[in-house]
Design a protein around this motif. Structure first.
Motif, PDB file in Angstrom:
ATOM      1  N   ASP A  23      -1.472   6.134  -8.182  1.00 33.59           N
ATOM      2  CA  ASP A  23      -1.587   5.115  -8.902  1.00 33.59           C
ATOM      3  C   ASP A  23      -2.569   5.006  -8.966  1.00 33.59           C
ATOM      4  N   SER A 127      -2.754  -1.551  -2.284  1.00 31.48           N
ATOM      5  CA  SER A 127      -1.974  -2.141  -1.491  1.00 31.48           C
ATOM      6  C   SER A 127      -1.120  -1.207  -0.377  1.00 31.48           C
ATOM      7  N   ILE A 128      -1.045  -1.765   0.676  1.00 31.45           N
ATOM      8  CA  ILE A 128      -0.086  -0.373   1.075  1.00 31.45           C
ATOM      9  C   ILE A 128       1.232   0.281   0.068  1.00 31.45           C
ATOM     10  N   SER A 129       1.170   1.397   0.712  1.00 28.84           N
ATOM     11  CA  SER A 129       2.490   2.336   0.285  1.00 28.84           C
ATOM     12  C   SER A 129       1.434   2.516  -1.348  1.00 28.84           C
ATOM     13  N   ASP A 130       0.469   2.159  -1.671  1.00 29.16           N
ATOM     14  CA  ASP A 130       0.322   2.553  -2.982  1.00 29.16           C
ATOM     15  C   ASP A 130      -0.302   3.834  -2.843  1.00 29.16           C
ATOM     16  N   SER A 131      -0.367   5.117  -3.835  1.00 27.93           N
ATOM     17  CA  SER A 131      -1.023   6.283  -3.543  1.00 27.93           C
ATOM     18  C   SER A 131      -1.979   6.509  -4.104  1.00 27.93           C
ATOM     19  N   ARG A 151      -7.688   7.573   4.818  1.00 26.46           N
ATOM     20  CA  ARG A 151      -6.639   7.305   6.175  1.00 26.46           C
ATOM     21  C   ARG A 151      -7.703   6.185   7.280  1.00 26.46           C
ATOM     22  N   GLY A 156      -2.915   2.768   4.670  1.00 25.07           N
ATOM     23  CA  GLY A 156      -1.011   2.001   4.775  1.00 25.07           C
ATOM     24  C   GLY A 156      -1.453   2.508   3.246  1.00 25.07           C
ATOM     25  N   VAL A 157      -2.650   3.344   2.684  1.00 26.27           N
ATOM     26  CA  VAL A 157      -2.583   3.485   1.300  1.00 26.27           C
ATOM     27  C   VAL A 157      -1.684   5.078   1.721  1.00 26.27           C
ATOM     28  N   ILE A 158      -0.595   6.181   0.366  1.00 28.86           N
ATOM     29  CA  ILE A 158      -0.408   7.465   0.544  1.00 28.86           C
ATOM     30  C   ILE A 158      -1.866   8.004   0.582  1.00 28.86           C
TER      31      ILE A 158
END
Length: 230
Positions: A23, A127-131, A151, A156-158
């Motif tokens: 992302d 957002s959480i799970s965005d990369s 981190r 929560g971000v990849i």
């Protein structure tokens, strides 16, 4: 042919479109040369970012992060920040590609990896799970220091490391170990996402650095100590 590594695997730039897009991309700068030009290392980081963006491997935004080094600021030798210099070079590189539908932004105040992350954070809106891909060189990722910091700053971000192979000395390796130990010790116990606390701890890094390294002079023992913080 531009060669770089994503994670631990060396790949050629021409085949990079076979990998999954991210992302956002954070490109870490380093000091400019005394004559205000980009070093080869920073040029390569910029080229990787532009290649990713041009091949639709970045969905939204690329941020070039890095301020002027304290040495150049003191001597008034540097007219632009590392981030600004990377953006200037990006404009040149983009002339060789079709239009790229990605925003290229600059963060120009940071002089450390922790500051790179915290100061760039508002530019991403992740957002959480965005990369988030982080572009640097192999030495910087040797003990996973940028990933540990990311981190903490982006819970929560990849986070995906994108590192190119570069030769480095044993002295540089020890310096990176020392920085990693100090960073992990300083940020240990800090709540992820608490940027104010992270920056407050960052200001004490030099003091922590001396304390941590006092008992871990040997490289092998130091490496074990890094793993204790994972």
């Amino acid at each position: 042919m531009l060669l770089y590594s994503k994670g631990l695997n060396m790949i050629a730039a021409e085949t990079a479109e076979l990998t999954s897009p991210v992302d956002a991309l954070l490109v870490l700068s380093r000091n400019l040369n005394p004559d205000d030009t980009l070093s080869k290392t920073v040029q390569t980081r910029t080229e990787i970012a532009v290649h990713y963006a041009a091949h639709r491997l970045v969905n939204r935004v690329v941020v070039f992060s890095g301020g002027a080094s304290w040495r150049h600021e003191m001597q008034n030798l540097q007219s632009r920040s590392g981030g600004e210099a990377m953006l200037d070079y990006t404009q040149e590189l983009l002339e060789e590609y079709p239009p790229v539908d990605v925003d290229f932004l600059v963060e120009k105040d940071s002089i450390s990896t922790v500051e790179n992350m915290v100061n760039s954070k508002p530019l991403f809106d992740l957002s959480i799970s965005d990369s988030l891909g982080i572009v640097s060189d192999e030495l910087h990722f040797l003990y996973n220091r940028p990933l540990f910091i990311a981190r903490k700053v982006f819970p929560g971000v990849i986070v995906e490391p994108i590192a190119f192979a570069e030769t480095y000395t044993q002295g540089a390796q020890r310096e990176e170990l020392r920085n990693t130990l100090a960073t992990k010790a300083a940020l240990l116990g800090v709540e992820a996402g608490n940027d104010r606390a992270i920056m407050r701890r960052q200001r004490n890094l030099e003091k922590v650095n001396k304390l941590v390294m006092a008992g871990f002079a040997k490289l092998d023992r130091g490496r074990d100590y890094v793993n204790d913080f994972e």
